[in-house]
Design a protein around this motif. Structure first.
Motif, mmCIF file in Angstrom:
data_model
loop_
_atom_site.group_PDB
_atom_site.id
_atom_site.type_symbol
_atom_site.label_atom_id
_atom_site.label_comp_id
_atom_site.label_asym_id
_atom_site.label_seq_id
_atom_site.Cartn_x
_atom_site.Cartn_y
_atom_site.Cartn_z
ATOM 1 N N MET B 115 0.831 -1.205 0.000
ATOM 2 C CA MET B 115 0.000 0.000 0.000
ATOM 3 C C MET B 115 0.854 1.239 0.000
ATOM 4 S SD MET B 115 -2.517 -1.270 2.883
ATOM 5 C CE MET B 115 -2.783 -3.016 2.854
ATOM 6 N N CYS B 116 0.246 2.347 -0.407
ATOM 7 C CA CYS B 116 0.969 3.604 -0.267
ATOM 8 C C CYS B 116 0.026 4.705 0.184
ATOM 9 C CB CYS B 116 1.724 3.948 -1.544
ATOM 10 S SG CYS B 116 0.749 4.706 -2.778
ATOM 11 N N SER B 117 0.611 5.697 0.837
ATOM 12 C CA SER B 117 -0.157 6.813 1.367
ATOM 13 C C SER B 117 0.196 8.072 0.572
ATOM 14 C CB SER B 117 0.199 6.991 2.850
ATOM 15 O OG SER B 117 -0.488 8.100 3.367
ATOM 16 N N VAL B 118 -0.827 8.778 0.108
ATOM 17 C CA VAL B 118 -0.620 9.939 -0.762
ATOM 18 C C VAL B 118 -1.403 11.143 -0.243
ATOM 19 C CG1 VAL B 118 -0.645 10.690 -3.182
ATOM 20 C CG2 VAL B 118 -0.823 8.278 -2.659
ATOM 21 N N ARG B 119 -0.829 12.322 -0.371
ATOM 22 C CA ARG B 119 -1.534 13.550 -0.074
ATOM 23 C C ARG B 119 -1.610 14.368 -1.346
ATOM 24 N NH1 ARG B 119 -1.494 14.022 5.782
ATOM 25 N NH2 ARG B 119 -0.623 11.962 6.179
ATOM 26 N N ALA B 120 -2.739 15.021 -1.580
ATOM 27 C CA ALA B 120 -2.864 15.862 -2.769
ATOM 28 C C ALA B 120 -3.571 17.154 -2.393
ATOM 29 C CB ALA B 120 -3.644 15.129 -3.860
ATOM 30 N N GLU B 121 -3.220 18.228 -3.092
ATOM 31 C CA GLU B 121 -3.829 19.530 -2.831
ATOM 32 C C GLU B 121 -4.261 20.176 -4.130
ATOM 33 O OE1 GLU B 121 -1.935 21.346 1.270
ATOM 34 O OE2 GLU B 121 -1.237 22.109 -0.659
ATOM 35 N N ALA B 122 -5.432 20.807 -4.085
ATOM 36 C CA ALA B 122 -5.918 21.536 -5.253
ATOM 37 C C ALA B 122 -5.936 23.017 -4.919
ATOM 38 C CB ALA B 122 -7.329 21.075 -5.609
ATOM 39 N N TRP B 123 -5.508 23.848 -5.875
ATOM 40 C CA TRP B 123 -5.517 25.296 -5.648
ATOM 41 C C TRP B 123 -5.957 26.017 -6.909
ATOM 42 C CZ3 TRP B 123 -1.152 22.663 -7.053
ATOM 43 C CH2 TRP B 123 -0.339 23.231 -8.045
ATOM 44 N N GLN B 124 -6.264 27.314 -6.755
ATOM 45 C CA GLN B 124 -6.674 28.113 -7.917
ATOM 46 C C GLN B 124 -5.729 29.285 -8.130
ATOM 47 O OE1 GLN B 124 -10.963 28.572 -7.143
ATOM 48 N NE2 GLN B 124 -11.289 27.009 -8.691
ATOM 49 N N ASP B 125 -5.879 30.365 -7.381
ATOM 50 C CA ASP B 125 -5.022 31.545 -7.595
ATOM 51 C C ASP B 125 -3.663 31.403 -6.942
ATOM 52 O OD1 ASP B 125 -6.905 32.969 -9.090
ATOM 53 O OD2 ASP B 125 -7.980 33.458 -7.249
ATOM 54 N N GLU B 126 -3.662 30.912 -5.713
ATOM 55 C CA GLU B 126 -2.416 30.837 -4.966
ATOM 56 C C GLU B 126 -2.171 29.424 -4.474
ATOM 57 O OE1 GLU B 126 -1.663 34.002 -1.922
ATOM 58 O OE2 GLU B 126 -3.548 34.770 -2.712
ATOM 59 N N ARG B 127 -0.990 28.946 -4.750
ATOM 60 C CA ARG B 127 -0.594 27.608 -4.334
ATOM 61 C C ARG B 127 -0.669 27.473 -2.809
ATOM 62 N NH1 ARG B 127 0.635 22.801 -3.599
ATOM 63 N NH2 ARG B 127 2.497 21.730 -4.383
ATOM 64 N N SER B 128 -0.397 28.586 -2.113
ATOM 65 C CA SER B 128 -0.374 28.556 -0.647
ATOM 66 C C SER B 128 -1.777 28.639 -0.036
ATOM 67 C CB SER B 128 0.482 29.695 -0.121
ATOM 68 O OG SER B 128 -0.041 30.916 -0.607
ATOM 69 N N LYS B 129 -2.804 28.788 -0.893
ATOM 70 C CA LYS B 129 -4.175 28.809 -0.370
ATOM 71 C C LYS B 129 -4.975 27.687 -1.018
ATOM 72 C CE LYS B 129 -4.549 33.569 1.077
ATOM 73 N NZ LYS B 129 -4.924 34.929 0.675
ATOM 74 N N PRO B 130 -4.727 26.437 -0.563
ATOM 75 C CA PRO B 130 -5.414 25.312 -1.201
ATOM 76 C C PRO B 130 -6.934 25.370 -1.005
ATOM 77 C CG PRO B 130 -4.164 24.576 0.711
ATOM 78 C CD PRO B 130 -3.803 26.007 0.495
ATOM 79 N N VAL B 131 -7.644 24.925 -2.034
ATOM 80 C CA VAL B 131 -9.110 24.899 -2.011
ATOM 81 C C VAL B 131 -9.569 23.626 -1.310
ATOM 82 C CG1 VAL B 131 -11.096 24.640 -3.556
ATOM 83 C CG2 VAL B 131 -9.310 26.278 -4.119
ATOM 84 N N THR B 132 -8.922 22.523 -1.648
ATOM 85 C CA THR B 132 -9.300 21.221 -1.100
ATOM 86 C C THR B 132 -8.044 20.366 -0.966
ATOM 87 O OG1 THR B 132 -11.380 21.367 -2.330
ATOM 88 C CG2 THR B 132 -10.815 19.215 -1.477
ATOM 89 N N SER B 133 -7.976 19.558 0.085
ATOM 90 C CA SER B 133 -6.861 18.623 0.165
ATOM 91 C C SER B 133 -7.392 17.201 0.313
ATOM 92 C CB SER B 133 -5.906 18.994 1.295
ATOM 93 O OG SER B 133 -6.447 18.609 2.523
ATOM 94 N N LEU B 134 -6.590 16.248 -0.075
ATOM 95 C CA LEU B 134 -7.009 14.852 -0.066
ATOM 96 C C LEU B 134 -5.914 13.979 0.521
ATOM 97 C CD1 LEU B 134 -8.774 12.627 -2.473
ATOM 98 C CD2 LEU B 134 -6.339 12.410 -2.668
ATOM 99 N N LEU B 135 -6.329 12.974 1.268
ATOM 100 C CA LEU B 135 -5.418 11.965 1.784
ATOM 101 C C LEU B 135 -5.958 10.643 1.238
ATOM 102 C CD1 LEU B 135 -3.325 10.716 3.766
ATOM 103 C CD2 LEU B 135 -5.068 10.886 5.529
#
Lengths: 159, 143
Positions: B115-135
């Protein structure tokens, strides 16, 4: 003062009368083609049909997990708002999906969501997706929804 | 010589997205740079979940993040013949997604044998202000 002559409907009763508007009014819901089939206070049932464009594995024809996420998110949100005494929108704080077994291709998926606890600001939900019954679940979801400011019950009719 | 004729893993990831109806449905593309990739989901009217505030549907962003995480894992698991299957996902809705293009990146936190564990982030204008994150957890042992 409450007017005894005209009993006011609770939000879930108004939602129950307008099931088609509830999902048909959302572009993404229409695109996913899921429908809400039954609604009680804090409990919602729905159907997600199989569609070619929703396939996530071109080799098997199984629909993508993201379709189930959208479906269970929507059902859970409706279960949450239907459990409230006043008409309010809810917004998803977080949602966890466990994929138990793959869905079968070319078959519709049934879904069910319930709101099992409410606090002043948050609704907690459970939801399931399956082909026949809850004994053989495809995906199970646990969600938390933030409760937004109250709105008029009337506004639920023209969602 | 024979190696040059085989599609690279980056090409296989692109080919998988290209022939997956649901990835096409959300209009997802990705740009692969070595073992890293950035995914793009251009704005489309059908991704809207709320008319009045013109917000993207949370389910659409979640699906985009799940595909991004899956593509990232597939990119670095050369032994897998097919993209990995998800075990579970947790989505954290941080901000409202507006009616504009959305980007995403995934990081593998732990790559195990099964198995592996992954984190993902979605953003629009600014990378430092993620809209949604996923584990997410994926199965990475071949079946």
């Amino acid at each position: 003062m409450e007017d005894d002559a005209t009993p006011t409907l609770e939000p879930w009763q108004v939602m129950g009368e307008n099931l088609e508007i509830m999902t048909g009014g959302i572009p993404w819901g229409r695109r996913m083609s899921f429908r809400v089939t039954k609604l009680e206070k804090g409990r919602v049932w729905g159907v997600q049909p199989w569609k070619e464009r929703l396939v996530g594995d071109p080799d098997t024809g199984v629909i993508h997990g993201g379709v189930l996420t959208s479906f269970l998110d929507n059902l859970s949100g409706m279960a949450a708002s239907s459990s409230l005494e006043k008409a309010r929108f809810v917004s998803t704080l977080d949602l966890r999906i466990d994929y138990m077994r793959p869905a079968e291709p070319h078959r519709e998926i049934l879904g069910e969501a319930e709101c099992y606890h409410i606090t002043r600001n948050v609704c907690f939900t459970h939801a399931w997706a399956y082909h026949e019954s809850r004994d053989k679940v495809i995906a199970a979801a646990a969600g938390a929804f933030a409760i937004n400011k109250p709105r008029s019950v009337e506004s639920l009719r023209k969602f | 010589m024979a190696d040059e004729l085989l599609p690279s893993r980056a090409e296989q990831v692109q080919a998988f997205l290209g022939r997956t109806p649901f990835a096409q449905e959300i209009g997802m593309r990705c740009e692969v740079m070595g073992d890293e990739m950035t995914a793009i989901m251009p704005f489309q009217q059908k991704l809207i979940g709320n008319f009045t505030i013109q917000a993207l549907h949370g389910g659409a962003i979640a699906a985009f993040l799940e595909l991004t995480a899956m593509a990232q894992v597939y990119l670095v698991t050369e032994h897998l013949e097919r993209p990995p299957r998800p075990i579970n996902i947790t989505i954290d809705y941080l901000r409202q997604g507006h009616a504009k293009d959305t980007f995403a990146r995934a990081t593998i936190t732990k790559m195990g044998r099964r198995m592996c564990s992954v984190r993902a982030e979605a953003w629009q204008d600014e990378r430092s202000k993620p809209v949604t994150s996923l584990l997410a957890h994926f199965k990475v042992s071949g079946d």
